[in-house]
Design a protein around this motif. Structure first.
Motif, PDB file in Angstrom:
ATOM      1  N   ASN A  92      -1.472   4.313 -12.936  1.00  0.00           N
ATOM      2  CA  ASN A  92      -2.300   4.478 -11.733  1.00  0.00           C
ATOM      3  C   ASN A  92      -2.707   3.124 -11.161  1.00  0.00           C
ATOM      4  OD1 ASN A  92      -2.296   7.267 -11.616  1.00  0.00           O
ATOM      5  ND2 ASN A  92      -4.138   7.489 -12.881  1.00  0.00           N
ATOM      6  N   LEU A  93      -3.145   2.224 -12.044  1.00  0.00           N
ATOM      7  CA  LEU A  93      -3.615   0.918 -11.580  1.00  0.00           C
ATOM      8  C   LEU A  93      -2.464   0.083 -11.016  1.00  0.00           C
ATOM      9  CD1 LEU A  93      -6.185   0.003 -14.400  1.00  0.00           C
ATOM     10  CD2 LEU A  93      -6.603   1.086 -12.185  1.00  0.00           C
ATOM     11  N   LEU A  94      -1.306   0.095 -11.687  1.00  0.00           N
ATOM     12  CA  LEU A  94      -0.148  -0.654 -11.175  1.00  0.00           C
ATOM     13  C   LEU A  94       0.347  -0.070  -9.860  1.00  0.00           C
ATOM     14  CD1 LEU A  94       1.852  -1.424 -14.428  1.00  0.00           C
ATOM     15  CD2 LEU A  94       1.233  -3.092 -12.671  1.00  0.00           C
ATOM     16  N   ASP A  95       0.374   1.250  -9.764  1.00  0.00           N
ATOM     17  CA  ASP A  95       0.823   1.905  -8.529  1.00  0.00           C
ATOM     18  C   ASP A  95      -0.076   1.525  -7.363  1.00  0.00           C
ATOM     19  OD1 ASP A  95       2.349   3.739  -6.939  1.00  0.00           O
ATOM     20  OD2 ASP A  95       0.683   5.151  -7.124  1.00  0.00           O
ATOM     21  N   ASN A  96      -1.405   1.560  -7.581  1.00  0.00           N
ATOM     22  CA  ASN A  96      -2.338   1.185  -6.514  1.00  0.00           C
ATOM     23  C   ASN A  96      -2.184  -0.285  -6.134  1.00  0.00           C
ATOM     24  OD1 ASN A  96      -3.454   3.703  -6.255  1.00  0.00           O
ATOM     25  ND2 ASN A  96      -5.224   3.293  -7.564  1.00  0.00           N
ATOM     26  N   ALA A  97      -2.064  -1.151  -7.146  1.00  0.00           N
ATOM     27  CA  ALA A  97      -1.971  -2.584  -6.869  1.00  0.00           C
ATOM     28  C   ALA A  97      -0.733  -2.900  -6.031  1.00  0.00           C
ATOM     29  CB  ALA A  97      -1.949  -3.360  -8.180  1.00  0.00           C
ATOM     30  N   ILE A  98       0.412  -2.299  -6.382  1.00  0.00           N
ATOM     31  CA  ILE A  98       1.649  -2.549  -5.623  1.00  0.00           C
ATOM     32  C   ILE A  98       1.568  -1.901  -4.248  1.00  0.00           C
ATOM     33  CG2 ILE A  98       4.126  -2.065  -5.580  1.00  0.00           C
ATOM     34  CD1 ILE A  98       4.086  -2.287  -8.639  1.00  0.00           C
ATOM     35  N   LYS A  99       0.986  -0.702  -4.189  1.00  0.00           N
ATOM     36  CA  LYS A  99       0.916   0.038  -2.930  1.00  0.00           C
ATOM     37  C   LYS A  99       0.089  -0.708  -1.885  1.00  0.00           C
ATOM     38  CE  LYS A  99       0.249   4.349  -3.487  1.00  0.00           C
ATOM     39  NZ  LYS A  99      -0.437   5.600  -3.851  1.00  0.00           N
ATOM     40  N   PHE A 100      -1.009  -1.330  -2.316  1.00  0.00           N
ATOM     41  CA  PHE A 100      -1.906  -1.979  -1.360  1.00  0.00           C
ATOM     42  C   PHE A 100      -1.633  -3.474  -1.202  1.00  0.00           C
ATOM     43  CE2 PHE A 100      -4.356   1.792  -2.585  1.00  0.00           C
ATOM     44  CZ  PHE A 100      -4.658   2.299  -1.330  1.00  0.00           C
ATOM     45  N   SER A 101      -0.641  -4.002  -1.900  1.00  0.00           N
ATOM     46  CA  SER A 101      -0.302  -5.420  -1.741  1.00  0.00           C
ATOM     47  C   SER A 101       0.619  -5.599  -0.536  1.00  0.00           C
ATOM     48  CB  SER A 101       0.400  -5.944  -3.000  1.00  0.00           C
ATOM     49  OG  SER A 101      -0.496  -5.986  -4.083  1.00  0.00           O
ATOM     50  N   PRO A 102       0.431  -6.657   0.219  1.00  0.00           N
ATOM     51  CA  PRO A 102       1.322  -6.917   1.350  1.00  0.00           C
ATOM     52  C   PRO A 102       2.685  -7.403   0.843  1.00  0.00           C
ATOM     53  CG  PRO A 102      -0.208  -8.729   1.080  1.00  0.00           C
ATOM     54  CD  PRO A 102      -0.614  -7.692   0.086  1.00  0.00           C
TER      55      PRO A 102
ATOM     56  N   PHE B  19      -8.377  -5.561 -20.319  1.00  0.00           N
ATOM     57  CA  PHE B  19      -7.219  -5.470 -19.425  1.00  0.00           C
ATOM     58  C   PHE B  19      -7.689  -5.698 -17.994  1.00  0.00           C
ATOM     59  CE2 PHE B  19      -4.566  -3.122 -16.451  1.00  0.00           C
ATOM     60  CZ  PHE B  19      -3.295  -3.565 -16.782  1.00  0.00           C
ATOM     61  N   ARG B  20      -6.942  -6.547 -17.252  1.00  0.00           N
ATOM     62  CA  ARG B  20      -7.295  -6.847 -15.866  1.00  0.00           C
ATOM     63  C   ARG B  20      -6.034  -6.847 -15.010  1.00  0.00           C
ATOM     64  NH1 ARG B  20     -12.465  -8.973 -15.345  1.00  0.00           N
ATOM     65  NH2 ARG B  20     -13.491  -9.274 -17.369  1.00  0.00           N
ATOM     66  N   ILE B  21      -6.159  -6.222 -13.838  1.00  0.00           N
ATOM     67  CA  ILE B  21      -5.064  -6.217 -12.877  1.00  0.00           C
ATOM     68  C   ILE B  21      -5.639  -6.523 -11.502  1.00  0.00           C
ATOM     69  CG2 ILE B  21      -5.238  -3.701 -12.590  1.00  0.00           C
ATOM     70  CD1 ILE B  21      -2.212  -3.721 -12.009  1.00  0.00           C
ATOM     71  N   SER B  22      -5.018  -7.453 -10.792  1.00  0.00           N
ATOM     72  CA  SER B  22      -5.519  -7.856  -9.473  1.00  0.00           C
ATOM     73  C   SER B  22      -4.354  -7.926  -8.500  1.00  0.00           C
ATOM     74  CB  SER B  22      -6.228  -9.216  -9.557  1.00  0.00           C
ATOM     75  OG  SER B  22      -5.344 -10.215 -10.030  1.00  0.00           O
ATOM     76  N   ASN B  23      -4.672  -7.720  -7.237  1.00  0.00           N
ATOM     77  CA  ASN B  23      -3.641  -7.779  -6.197  1.00  0.00           C
ATOM     78  C   ASN B  23      -4.236  -8.328  -4.917  1.00  0.00           C
ATOM     79  OD1 ASN B  23      -4.906  -4.897  -6.076  1.00  0.00           O
ATOM     80  ND2 ASN B  23      -4.006  -5.213  -4.035  1.00  0.00           N
ATOM     81  N   GLU B  24      -3.378  -8.951  -4.128  1.00  0.00           N
ATOM     82  CA  GLU B  24      -3.768  -9.408  -2.802  1.00  0.00           C
ATOM     83  C   GLU B  24      -3.657  -8.234  -1.843  1.00  0.00           C
ATOM     84  OE1 GLU B  24      -0.930 -12.415  -2.135  1.00  0.00           O
ATOM     85  OE2 GLU B  24      -1.863 -13.881  -3.474  1.00  0.00           O
ATOM     86  N   GLY B  25      -4.522  -8.214  -0.864  1.00  0.00           N
ATOM     87  CA  GLY B  25      -4.478  -7.109   0.082  1.00  0.00           C
ATOM     88  C   GLY B  25      -5.664  -7.143   1.010  1.00  0.00           C
ATOM     89  N   PRO B  26      -6.009  -5.999   1.569  1.00  0.00           N
ATOM     90  CA  PRO B  26      -7.123  -5.967   2.524  1.00  0.00           C
ATOM     91  C   PRO B  26      -8.475  -6.188   1.865  1.00  0.00           C
ATOM     92  CG  PRO B  26      -6.353  -3.743   2.066  1.00  0.00           C
ATOM     93  CD  PRO B  26      -5.381  -4.676   1.397  1.00  0.00           C
ATOM     94  N   GLY B  27      -8.541  -6.057   0.522  1.00  0.00           N
ATOM     95  CA  GLY B  27      -9.833  -6.179  -0.151  1.00  0.00           C
ATOM     96  C   GLY B  27     -10.698  -4.949   0.101  1.00  0.00           C
ATOM     97  N   VAL B  28     -11.811  -4.909  -0.575  1.00  0.00           N
ATOM     98  CA  VAL B  28     -12.734  -3.772  -0.442  1.00  0.00           C
ATOM     99  C   VAL B  28     -14.137  -4.322  -0.258  1.00  0.00           C
ATOM    100  CG1 VAL B  28     -13.676  -1.697  -1.531  1.00  0.00           C
ATOM    101  CG2 VAL B  28     -11.279  -2.314  -1.896  1.00  0.00           C
ATOM    102  N   ASP B  29     -14.831  -3.790   0.721  1.00  0.00           N
ATOM    103  CA  ASP B  29     -16.206  -4.215   0.963  1.00  0.00           C
ATOM    104  C   ASP B  29     -17.067  -3.924  -0.265  1.00  0.00           C
ATOM    105  OD1 ASP B  29     -19.128  -3.519   2.064  1.00  0.00           O
ATOM    106  OD2 ASP B  29     -18.169  -4.962   3.422  1.00  0.00           O
ATOM    107  N   SER B  30     -18.011  -4.825  -0.558  1.00  0.00           N
ATOM    108  CA  SER B  30     -18.851  -4.673  -1.753  1.00  0.00           C
ATOM    109  C   SER B  30     -19.643  -3.371  -1.726  1.00  0.00           C
ATOM    110  CB  SER B  30     -19.802  -5.863  -1.883  1.00  0.00           C
ATOM    111  OG  SER B  30     -20.624  -5.972  -0.724  1.00  0.00           O
ATOM    112  N   LEU B  31     -20.001  -2.893  -0.540  1.00  0.00           N
ATOM    113  CA  LEU B  31     -20.741  -1.635  -0.438  1.00  0.00           C
ATOM    114  C   LEU B  31     -19.872  -0.436  -0.795  1.00  0.00           C
ATOM    115  CD1 LEU B  31     -22.747  -2.284   2.867  1.00  0.00           C
ATOM    116  CD2 LEU B  31     -23.541  -2.530   0.506  1.00  0.00           C
ATOM    117  N   LEU B  32     -18.551  -0.582  -0.623  1.00  0.00           N
ATOM    118  CA  LEU B  32     -17.641   0.523  -0.916  1.00  0.00           C
ATOM    119  C   LEU B  32     -17.166   0.517  -2.362  1.00  0.00           C
ATOM    120  CD1 LEU B  32     -15.432   0.416   2.324  1.00  0.00           C
ATOM    121  CD2 LEU B  32     -17.472   1.788   1.882  1.00  0.00           C
ATOM    122  N   LEU B  33     -17.359  -0.612  -3.066  1.00  0.00           N
ATOM    123  CA  LEU B  33     -16.892  -0.694  -4.448  1.00  0.00           C
ATOM    124  C   LEU B  33     -17.581   0.331  -5.346  1.00  0.00           C
ATOM    125  CD1 LEU B  33     -16.548  -4.518  -5.145  1.00  0.00           C
ATOM    126  CD2 LEU B  33     -14.727  -2.811  -5.112  1.00  0.00           C
TER     127      LEU B  33
END
Length: 454
Positions: free
Chosen positions: A353-363, A381-395
């Motif tokens: 799930n985490l890898l799918d989301n990271a790849i899906k939302f990466s440019p 375990f940590r996974i990070s991706n570049e993308g639109p980011g998420v507002d702190s209020l929505l986290l």
């Protein structure tokens, strides 16, 4: 009723004990007073002897000072002869010299106080020896009528108290029980008002801090939890119905198109492909809903000790082709032989799930970083991706069911908003923690799990 009877019985028992204590107290104080007065008469005898006239005057003065209580006194010599007696001295005490006079017991002189009761009187005698060798015995007493009078007065008071208790206890018990049960009645009435459509009702807290307040507080906490759960379930059902409506509408539309008029084989194939895609989406959605239902039921996971590093590598290998097709670079930092205790089938679902989301939302041409480390008694375990980011209020809501940071996107772009919810539920079933952090255009999701004990 039984409580009132118990109160009455205990009260009557207390009154009886109080009366007996009064009897003991009066007798004790009388004896103590007689002993003290005899000591004074002994000192007077030693002071004025052999002038017996002065001794008798001192005895008379002592008796006169207690004439109100009808005291009496007598003085015996070492032969048992009555030398002097007061007017009210009982004849029975005078004739019973052998009992009253212990002068024939030299060892008792200057040591012993003795008491006798006869003819409704109590007397104390004391033998002592002068420097001249003469032995005298003083007898001092008073009638016991005053004890009877005081006891009768006390008994009347106690009887009135007992009568008052017999009358007041049932009434007072009823009123007390009624006032005590009022909060319980409020609890009953409030619980009767509780309905799925009325979840705002709460029990009153009086602020006394007693057991009923504590019970009301616990029930209110349960009602708050129940209200949140029911509201969550309503929202869940509404969201699930919304998610199911779209593919069902697409399937229905495709079927209606096929049935509207004869079409070519290619047209039928196109519509059937749409139906197949929507059925796959429905099956995936139903499976995810079942996963959430299982996590809500807090079913136990089948924990085993396994190499979590291998599980991460396996998940990465699944998405390498997808990442390559999209031009996304995978940065993998996974040390070997990091063991974990858990259910591999469920945990690989989290990783997927985490890898799918990271790849899906990466440019395109972006980077997805996967890092695994071990510290203390847990793995990280940590996974990070570049993308639109998420507002702190929505986290705070990113792990909520059906929540999407951008509702305008289609299912193909964002999914149905259940992946992170399922991941969070699985991690918590493993007694772990999961969180998301966003900084600029970088989003990082991390979780921690207990390490294997081997």
């Amino acid at each position: 009723m039984w409580n009132s009877l118990v109160v009455i019985a205990l009260t009557l028992l207390s009154l009886f004990v109080a009366r007996q204590a009064m009897v003991y107290t009066l007798e004790y104080e009388t004896k103590d007073l007689l002993e003290g007065e005899i000591v004074e008469l002994e000192l007077a005898t030693k002071q004025f002897h052999p002038d017996m006239r002065l001794v008798e005057e001192e005895f008379s003065r002592k008796i006169l000072s207690h004439s109100r209580n009808e005291w009496f006194a007598g003085l015996f010599d070492d032969t048992g002869k009555l030398i002097w007696k007061s007017e009210l001295f009982p004849d029975s005490f005078e004739s019973d010299q052998a009992t009253l006079n212990p002068s024939d017991q030299p060892h008792a002189a200057n040591e012993k106080f003795a008491f006798r009761q006869a003819d409704n009187a109590i007397a104390c005698w004391h033998s002592f020896q002068l420097d001249s060798g003469d032995v005298f015995t003083i007898v001092l007493g008073e009638p016991t009528d005053f004890i009877g009078r005081d006891l009768w007065s006390l008994t009347k008071v106690l009887l009135w108290i007992g009568l008052a208790v017999v009358v007041i206890a049932p009434v007072g018990g009823y009123l007390l029980a009624r006032s005590s049960l009022l909060p319980v009645q409020e609890i009953v009435e409030t619980t009767r008002k509780l309905e799925p459509s009325r979840l705002e009702a709460r029990l009153p807290i009086r602020g006394s801090g007693d057991e009923l307040d504590q019970i009301s507080g616990e029930i209110n906490s349960f009602l708050d939890l129940n209200a949140r759960y029911l509201n969550s379930q309503r929202e869940f059902i509404a969201n699930a119905a919304h998610e199911l409506r779209s593919p069902l509408t697409a399937i229905q539309t495709s079927a209606e198109v096929c049935l509207a008029k004869p079409r070519t084989a290619d047209d039928y194939r196109e519509q059937l492909e749409t139906v197949s895609e929507q059925c796959q989406f429905l099956r995936h959605l139903v499976n995810q809903l079942l996963e959430l239902a299982e996590s809500d039921a807090r079913l136990k996971v089948n924990k085993v000790d396994f190499d979590f590093s291998d599980l991460v590598q396996k998940s990465v290998s699944i998405f390498e082709g997808v990442a390559e097709e999209k031009g996304i670079q995978l940065s993998i930092n996974v040390p070997v032989a990091i063991s974990c205790s858990g259910d591999p089938q469920k945990l690989i679902q989290v990783l997927n799930n985490l890898l799918d989301n990271a790849i899906k939302f990466s440019p395109p041409e972006g980077t997805v970083s996967v890092n695994l480390s071990s510290r203390d008694h847990e793995i990280d375990f940590r996974i990070s991706n570049e993308g639109p980011g998420v507002d702190s209020l929505l986290l705070e809501r990113i792990f909520d069911r059906f929540y999407q940071t951008d509702p305008a996107r289609t299912h193909e772009q964002t999914g149905n908003g259940l992946g992170l919810s399922i991941s969070k539920a699985i991690i918590e079933l493993h007694e772990g923690r999961i969180r998301a952090e966003s900084s600029g255009n970088l989003l990082e999701v991390s979780f921690q799990l207990p390490k294997s004990k081997i």
